[in-house]
Design a protein around this motif. Structure first.
Motif, PDB file in Angstrom:
ATOM      1  N   ALA A 104       0.834  -1.207   0.000  1.00 38.40           N
ATOM      2  CA  ALA A 104       0.000   0.000   0.000  1.00 38.40           C
ATOM      3  C   ALA A 104       0.869   1.258   0.000  1.00 38.40           C
ATOM      4  CB  ALA A 104      -0.940  -0.006   1.198  1.00 38.40           C
ATOM      5  N   ILE A 105       1.867   1.261   0.855  1.00 38.66           N
ATOM      6  CA  ILE A 105       2.745   2.441   0.943  1.00 38.66           C
ATOM      7  C   ILE A 105       3.535   2.615  -0.348  1.00 38.66           C
ATOM      8  CG2 ILE A 105       4.772   3.388   2.126  1.00 38.66           C
ATOM      9  CD1 ILE A 105       3.556   2.159   4.726  1.00 38.66           C
ATOM     10  N   SER A 106       4.066   1.514  -0.900  1.00 39.14           N
ATOM     11  CA  SER A 106       4.831   1.634  -2.146  1.00 39.14           C
ATOM     12  C   SER A 106       3.926   2.062  -3.301  1.00 39.14           C
ATOM     13  CB  SER A 106       5.553   0.332  -2.470  1.00 39.14           C
ATOM     14  OG  SER A 106       4.640  -0.710  -2.698  1.00 39.14           O
ATOM     15  N   THR A 107       2.673   1.639  -3.291  1.00 34.77           N
ATOM     16  CA  THR A 107       1.724   2.081  -4.319  1.00 34.77           C
ATOM     17  C   THR A 107       1.476   3.571  -4.213  1.00 34.77           C
ATOM     18  OG1 THR A 107       0.649  -0.072  -4.384  1.00 34.77           O
ATOM     19  CG2 THR A 107      -0.622   1.800  -5.198  1.00 34.77           C
ATOM     20  N   VAL A 157       3.408   5.855  -2.779  1.00 34.16           N
ATOM     21  CA  VAL A 157       4.643   6.579  -3.113  1.00 34.16           C
ATOM     22  C   VAL A 157       4.836   6.623  -4.629  1.00 34.16           C
ATOM     23  CG1 VAL A 157       7.172   6.436  -2.986  1.00 34.16           C
ATOM     24  CG2 VAL A 157       5.793   6.173  -0.918  1.00 34.16           C
ATOM     25  N   THR A 158       4.630   5.502  -5.290  1.00 28.97           N
ATOM     26  CA  THR A 158       4.771   5.462  -6.745  1.00 28.97           C
ATOM     27  C   THR A 158       3.742   6.360  -7.421  1.00 28.97           C
ATOM     28  OG1 THR A 158       5.586   3.184  -6.611  1.00 28.97           O
ATOM     29  CG2 THR A 158       4.820   3.945  -8.759  1.00 28.97           C
ATOM     30  N   ALA A 159       2.509   6.335  -6.936  1.00 32.03           N
ATOM     31  CA  ALA A 159       1.462   7.168  -7.533  1.00 32.03           C
ATOM     32  C   ALA A 159       1.789   8.650  -7.387  1.00 32.03           C
ATOM     33  CB  ALA A 159       0.113   6.847  -6.896  1.00 32.03           C
ATOM     34  N   PHE A 160       2.252   9.053  -6.204  1.00 32.83           N
ATOM     35  CA  PHE A 160       2.620  10.459  -6.014  1.00 32.83           C
ATOM     36  C   PHE A 160       3.843  10.828  -6.866  1.00 32.83           C
ATOM     37  CE2 PHE A 160       0.075  10.197  -2.051  1.00 32.83           C
ATOM     38  CZ  PHE A 160      -0.786  11.247  -2.340  1.00 32.83           C
ATOM     39  N   TYR A 193      -5.124   8.338 -11.104  1.00 28.55           N
ATOM     40  CA  TYR A 193      -5.949   7.140 -11.239  1.00 28.55           C
ATOM     41  C   TYR A 193      -5.489   6.054 -10.266  1.00 28.55           C
ATOM     42  CZ  TYR A 193      -8.314   3.180 -13.424  1.00 28.55           C
ATOM     43  OH  TYR A 193      -9.080   2.068 -13.649  1.00 28.55           O
ATOM     44  N   SER A 194      -4.177   5.898 -10.099  1.00 26.42           N
ATOM     45  CA  SER A 194      -3.644   4.897  -9.168  1.00 26.42           C
ATOM     46  C   SER A 194      -4.085   5.194  -7.738  1.00 26.42           C
ATOM     47  CB  SER A 194      -2.119   4.870  -9.246  1.00 26.42           C
ATOM     48  OG  SER A 194      -1.693   4.546 -10.534  1.00 26.42           O
ATOM     49  N   ILE A 195      -4.048   6.459  -7.358  1.00 29.94           N
ATOM     50  CA  ILE A 195      -4.487   6.836  -6.010  1.00 29.94           C
ATOM     51  C   ILE A 195      -5.981   6.574  -5.855  1.00 29.94           C
ATOM     52  CG2 ILE A 195      -4.841   8.803  -4.452  1.00 29.94           C
ATOM     53  CD1 ILE A 195      -2.147   9.867  -5.496  1.00 29.94           C
ATOM     54  N   LEU A 196      -6.754   6.915  -6.872  1.00 31.40           N
ATOM     55  CA  LEU A 196      -8.199   6.676  -6.820  1.00 31.40           C
ATOM     56  C   LEU A 196      -8.524   5.198  -6.663  1.00 31.40           C
ATOM     57  CD1 LEU A 196      -9.559   9.108  -9.554  1.00 31.40           C
ATOM     58  CD2 LEU A 196      -9.928   9.258  -7.092  1.00 31.40           C
ATOM     59  N   LEU A 197      -7.677   4.324  -7.221  1.00 28.57           N
ATOM     60  CA  LEU A 197      -7.942   2.890  -7.135  1.00 28.57           C
ATOM     61  C   LEU A 197      -7.618   2.301  -5.771  1.00 28.57           C
ATOM     62  CD1 LEU A 197      -6.757   1.626 -10.616  1.00 28.57           C
ATOM     63  CD2 LEU A 197      -9.083   1.860  -9.771  1.00 28.57           C
ATOM     64  N   VAL A 221      -4.003  -4.980 -10.106  1.00 28.15           N
ATOM     65  CA  VAL A 221      -4.665  -4.477 -11.314  1.00 28.15           C
ATOM     66  C   VAL A 221      -4.456  -2.978 -11.532  1.00 28.15           C
ATOM     67  CG1 VAL A 221      -6.387  -6.294 -11.367  1.00 28.15           C
ATOM     68  CG2 VAL A 221      -6.857  -4.194 -10.096  1.00 28.15           C
ATOM     69  N   ILE A 222      -3.663  -2.337 -10.689  1.00 30.25           N
ATOM     70  CA  ILE A 222      -3.364  -0.919 -10.893  1.00 30.25           C
ATOM     71  C   ILE A 222      -2.226  -0.836 -11.909  1.00 30.25           C
ATOM     72  CG2 ILE A 222      -2.752   1.263  -9.793  1.00 30.25           C
ATOM     73  CD1 ILE A 222      -3.888   0.232  -7.196  1.00 30.25           C
ATOM     74  N   PHE A 223      -2.598  -0.959 -13.166  1.00 30.08           N
ATOM     75  CA  PHE A 223      -1.628  -1.061 -14.250  1.00 30.08           C
ATOM     76  C   PHE A 223      -0.710   0.147 -14.394  1.00 30.08           C
ATOM     77  CE2 PHE A 223      -5.361   0.838 -16.106  1.00 30.08           C
ATOM     78  CZ  PHE A 223      -4.863   1.828 -16.934  1.00 30.08           C
ATOM     79  N   PRO A 224      -1.122   1.383 -14.039  1.00 33.63           N
ATOM     80  CA  PRO A 224      -0.176   2.494 -14.194  1.00 33.63           C
ATOM     81  C   PRO A 224       1.108   2.323 -13.382  1.00 33.63           C
ATOM     82  CG  PRO A 224      -2.387   3.356 -13.945  1.00 33.63           C
ATOM     83  CD  PRO A 224      -2.456   1.883 -13.667  1.00 33.63           C
ATOM     84  N   LEU A 225       1.040   1.597 -12.268  1.00 38.40           N
ATOM     85  CA  LEU A 225       2.247   1.367 -11.473  1.00 38.40           C
ATOM     86  C   LEU A 225       3.291   0.624 -12.289  1.00 38.40           C
ATOM     87  CD1 LEU A 225       0.623   0.156  -8.136  1.00 38.40           C
ATOM     88  CD2 LEU A 225       1.446   2.441  -8.678  1.00 38.40           C
TER      89      LEU A 225
END
Length: 186
Positions: free
Chosen positions: A95-98, A100-103, A119-123, A142-146
């Motif tokens: 969750a934290i790495s997601t 951080v990557t989204a930001f 979009y990644s944050i919204l997911l 399934v958060i493909f932008p990551l």
């Protein structure tokens, strides 16, 4: 569109639609009605649940049986209900790495990545409002932008690419071994 991914995609798509119209509301035409298709799936399902159970929000209320209840994202992330010794710390890390990557995607100089970061944050946000991190990894997968962003970051570095491949292949072998021993990994 009964999953959070199917429902939430309406927000970035709507922003992209407005961007294609140069944010000029006079240019908006009947094509905007296609956005009604996205929530139509969830409302159809809620109506179906109302005919069966008599409660329009039965699908939402039944989540409490799985230990999910409304909570603030910080509490869900730091002090989740249903702590599993081996899985919860991994879910917290994911969750934290997601986030951080989204930001990082939002702040990246490559502007095409900015909407994907939002979009990644919204997911991930709806999951963080549930009070638990159970099965968070299956929502993150399934958060493909990551994955797009991570591949963008390692492009050009063969050594780093090899290290990443070795790490993820090792994790896959561990997960396969655990799964073959009937452990729930996910």
């Amino acid at each position: 569109a009964t999953r959070s991914i199917g429902i939430i995609i309406v927000l970035p798509l709507f922003v992209e639609y407005l961007k294609s119209k140069d944010f000029n509301f006079k240019k908006i035409d009947l094509s905007i009605l296609w956005f009604a298709v996205i929530p139509l799936g969830i409302f159809s399902f809620f109506y179906y649940m109302k005919t069966i159970t008599g409660d329009f929000l039965a699908a939402v209320k039944v989540q409490e049986a799985w230990g999910r209840k409304m909570s603030d994202p910080i509490s869900s992330l730091l002090f989740p209900t249903g702590f599993w010794v081996y899985i919860t710390p991994l879910d917290q890390f994911f969750a934290i790495s997601t986030l951080v990557t989204a930001f990082a995607m939002i702040r990246d100089r490559l502007k095409v990545l900015n909407p994907l970061g939002f979009y990644s944050i919204l997911l991930i946000i709806p999951t963080l409002f549930t009070g638990t991190l159970d099965s968070l990894s299956r929502f993150i997968v399934v958060i493909f932008p990551l994955f797009i962003y991570w591949s963008y970051l390692i492009t050009g570095s063969k050594k780093f690419d090899l290290i990443v491949k070795i790490i993820f292949m090792s994790i896959q072998v561990i997960f396969f071994g655990l799964f073959s021993q009937f452990y729930w990994v996910g």
